[in-house]
Scaffold this motif. Sequence first.
Motif, PDB file in Angstrom:
ATOM      1  N   MET A 102       7.863   2.067 -11.551  1.00  0.00           N
ATOM      2  CA  MET A 102       6.900   3.222 -11.009  1.00  0.00           C
ATOM      3  C   MET A 102       7.354   3.285  -9.592  1.00  0.00           C
ATOM      4  N   ASP A 103       7.313   4.681  -9.063  1.00  0.00           N
ATOM      5  CA  ASP A 103       7.855   4.746  -7.854  1.00  0.00           C
ATOM      6  C   ASP A 103       6.794   4.228  -6.729  1.00  0.00           C
ATOM      7  N   HIS A 104       7.271   4.204  -5.279  1.00  0.00           N
ATOM      8  CA  HIS A 104       6.269   3.880  -4.556  1.00  0.00           C
ATOM      9  C   HIS A 104       4.872   4.740  -4.243  1.00  0.00           C
ATOM     10  N   VAL A 105       5.316   6.281  -4.382  1.00  0.00           N
ATOM     11  CA  VAL A 105       4.095   7.032  -4.358  1.00  0.00           C
ATOM     12  C   VAL A 105       2.989   6.880  -5.355  1.00  0.00           C
ATOM     13  N   GLU A 106       3.609   6.738  -6.576  1.00  0.00           N
ATOM     14  CA  GLU A 106       2.599   6.221  -7.722  1.00  0.00           C
ATOM     15  C   GLU A 106       1.933   4.957  -7.311  1.00  0.00           C
ATOM     16  N   THR A 107       2.758   4.059  -6.949  1.00  0.00           N
ATOM     17  CA  THR A 107       2.081   2.681  -6.679  1.00  0.00           C
ATOM     18  C   THR A 107       0.969   2.830  -5.692  1.00  0.00           C
ATOM     19  N   GLY A 108       0.988   3.719  -4.540  1.00  0.00           N
ATOM     20  CA  GLY A 108       0.377   3.905  -3.715  1.00  0.00           C
ATOM     21  C   GLY A 108      -1.072   4.504  -4.211  1.00  0.00           C
ATOM     22  N   ARG A 109      -0.835   5.760  -4.788  1.00  0.00           N
ATOM     23  CA  ARG A 109      -2.033   6.453  -5.548  1.00  0.00           C
ATOM     24  C   ARG A 109      -2.748   5.396  -6.395  1.00  0.00           C
ATOM     25  N   ARG A 110      -2.401   4.580  -7.092  1.00  0.00           N
ATOM     26  CA  ARG A 110      -3.128   3.617  -8.025  1.00  0.00           C
ATOM     27  C   ARG A 110      -3.951   2.619  -7.224  1.00  0.00           C
ATOM     28  N   ALA A 111      -2.970   2.185  -6.034  1.00  0.00           N
ATOM     29  CA  ALA A 111      -3.735   1.365  -4.974  1.00  0.00           C
ATOM     30  C   ALA A 111      -5.002   2.196  -4.573  1.00  0.00           C
ATOM     31  N   ARG A 134       6.654   2.532   2.411  1.00  0.00           N
ATOM     32  CA  ARG A 134       7.825   2.405   1.588  1.00  0.00           C
ATOM     33  C   ARG A 134       8.555   3.699   1.154  1.00  0.00           C
ATOM     34  N   ALA A 135       7.618   4.620   0.488  1.00  0.00           N
ATOM     35  CA  ALA A 135       8.083   5.734  -0.141  1.00  0.00           C
ATOM     36  C   ALA A 135       8.740   6.346   1.004  1.00  0.00           C
ATOM     37  N   ALA A 136       8.115   6.667   2.150  1.00  0.00           N
ATOM     38  CA  ALA A 136       8.399   7.569   3.464  1.00  0.00           C
ATOM     39  C   ALA A 136       9.948   6.811   3.916  1.00  0.00           C
ATOM     40  N   MET A 137      10.093   5.510   3.872  1.00  0.00           N
ATOM     41  CA  MET A 137      11.097   4.932   4.422  1.00  0.00           C
ATOM     42  C   MET A 137      12.400   5.398   3.475  1.00  0.00           C
ATOM     43  N   ASP A 138      12.231   5.479   2.005  1.00  0.00           N
ATOM     44  CA  ASP A 138      13.086   5.982   1.246  1.00  0.00           C
ATOM     45  C   ASP A 138      13.322   7.401   1.497  1.00  0.00           C
ATOM     46  N   GLY A 139      12.583   8.260   2.264  1.00  0.00           N
ATOM     47  CA  GLY A 139      12.977   9.512   2.452  1.00  0.00           C
ATOM     48  C   GLY A 139      11.988  10.579   1.899  1.00  0.00           C
ATOM     49  N   SER A 140      10.926   9.926   1.264  1.00  0.00           N
ATOM     50  CA  SER A 140       9.793  10.742   0.730  1.00  0.00           C
ATOM     51  C   SER A 140       9.110  11.570   1.857  1.00  0.00           C
ATOM     52  N   THR A 141       9.091  12.888   1.843  1.00  0.00           N
ATOM     53  CA  THR A 141       8.238  13.613   2.736  1.00  0.00           C
ATOM     54  C   THR A 141       6.879  13.415   2.271  1.00  0.00           C
ATOM     55  N   GLU A 142       6.444  13.233   0.975  1.00  0.00           N
ATOM     56  CA  GLU A 142       5.426  13.062   0.352  1.00  0.00           C
ATOM     57  C   GLU A 142       4.521  11.727   0.956  1.00  0.00           C
ATOM     58  N   GLY A 143       5.557  10.689   0.718  1.00  0.00           N
ATOM     59  CA  GLY A 143       4.760   9.551   1.180  1.00  0.00           C
ATOM     60  C   GLY A 143       4.732   9.350   2.567  1.00  0.00           C
ATOM     61  N   ALA A 144       5.389  10.017   3.746  1.00  0.00           N
ATOM     62  CA  ALA A 144       5.000  10.138   4.799  1.00  0.00           C
ATOM     63  C   ALA A 144       3.635  10.757   5.113  1.00  0.00           C
ATOM     64  N   GLU A 145       3.466  12.025   4.386  1.00  0.00           N
ATOM     65  CA  GLU A 145       2.125  12.878   4.570  1.00  0.00           C
ATOM     66  C   GLU A 145       1.009  11.707   3.944  1.00  0.00           C
ATOM     67  N   LEU A 146       1.299  11.140   2.845  1.00  0.00           N
ATOM     68  CA  LEU A 146       0.163  10.618   2.347  1.00  0.00           C
ATOM     69  C   LEU A 146      -0.172   9.050   3.214  1.00  0.00           C
ATOM     70  N   GLY A 177       2.116   1.057  12.667  1.00  0.00           N
ATOM     71  CA  GLY A 177       3.335   1.695  12.259  1.00  0.00           C
ATOM     72  C   GLY A 177       3.267   3.200  11.950  1.00  0.00           C
ATOM     73  N   ILE A 178       2.259   3.460  11.081  1.00  0.00           N
ATOM     74  CA  ILE A 178       2.027   4.666  10.568  1.00  0.00           C
ATOM     75  C   ILE A 178       1.927   5.678  11.725  1.00  0.00           C
ATOM     76  N   LEU A 179       1.258   5.362  12.638  1.00  0.00           N
ATOM     77  CA  LEU A 179       0.853   5.990  13.817  1.00  0.00           C
ATOM     78  C   LEU A 179       2.034   6.400  14.674  1.00  0.00           C
ATOM     79  N   LEU A 180       2.777   5.208  14.618  1.00  0.00           N
ATOM     80  CA  LEU A 180       4.109   5.579  15.595  1.00  0.00           C
ATOM     81  C   LEU A 180       5.329   6.455  14.856  1.00  0.00           C
ATOM     82  N   GLU A 181       5.374   6.269  13.656  1.00  0.00           N
ATOM     83  CA  GLU A 181       6.371   6.773  13.147  1.00  0.00           C
ATOM     84  C   GLU A 181       6.181   7.962  12.253  1.00  0.00           C
ATOM     85  N   TYR A 182       4.990   8.450  11.883  1.00  0.00           N
ATOM     86  CA  TYR A 182       4.832   9.517  11.195  1.00  0.00           C
ATOM     87  C   TYR A 182       3.630  10.652  11.809  1.00  0.00           C
TER      88      TYR A 182
END
Length: 263
Positions: free
Chosen positions: A1-10, A25-37, A62-67
């Motif tokens: 399961m990818d990080h975005v899906e894990t996050g959605r389930r959580a 974690r998804a955003a750190m792997d380069g996912s734009t969707e992960g950063a938005e979520l 961390g989220i506020l600083l990075e994204y």
Amino acid sequence: MDHVETGRRAADAGDWTAAGHAFVRAAMDGSTEGAELAVGVTDRLVPLADAGSADAAALLAGILLEYADESELPRAVAYARASAGAGHPAGQRTYGYLLQSGIGVEEDPLAAEGLFRAAAEAGDAFAAFNLGQVTDDFDESLALLRTAADGGIEVAGAVLADRLSSVDRDEEALRWYLWAAERGHVGCMNAAACWYRDGFGTAPDPMQAVRWFLVMSAYGNGDGVHESIQLVKAGALDEAGIREAGRLAGDPGAAEALLPFLP
């Protein structure tokens, strides 16, 4: 399961801290969707952080600083300070970074180093990486960078290789360049290729040089193609060597494209 899906389930389960960590974690792997979520869950994290959750506060900072945009910097600083004050390693590392860089706070390298050290001693790999770059103790720096690399931080391997190279420990340096290159660090792919080409830290090996130049190219760096062509034109490899380089690079087609350049 990818990080975005894990996050959605959580998130569906109402565990907003776990969701935020997964989206980051998804955003750190380069996912734009992960950063938005990740940014999207900040409103859910605020009540948790305000209620005293150091984990939520560190994550929120961390989220506020990075994204998030720059207008969120004061909130990011406040939550980083709160989580650091509560002894949370990620909060200590984040607030230490702010103090080290003078972002949103007055610069204080000494306090930053103390926070990095506390977080590193608690097992935070990113803090070990940060401390490894600022400590004046060379041997400690090497040990901390190794710890960070063991924690999966690929750039730590690159910095470690540079440090080792600076004191002529070239064989060790090459091993770390390769370690980081194998994990996708393009600068280390270039370093490995050049060192194999020129015989630093190893005997010259044009096949390995072309291998890593081709991998560079696959990662979008066109310099790798140019360097590969130069080696082929110089007669550094025969047809079999070129094809083997392509096989090792996982790109046989790129190797075939080099064959017309054989002298």
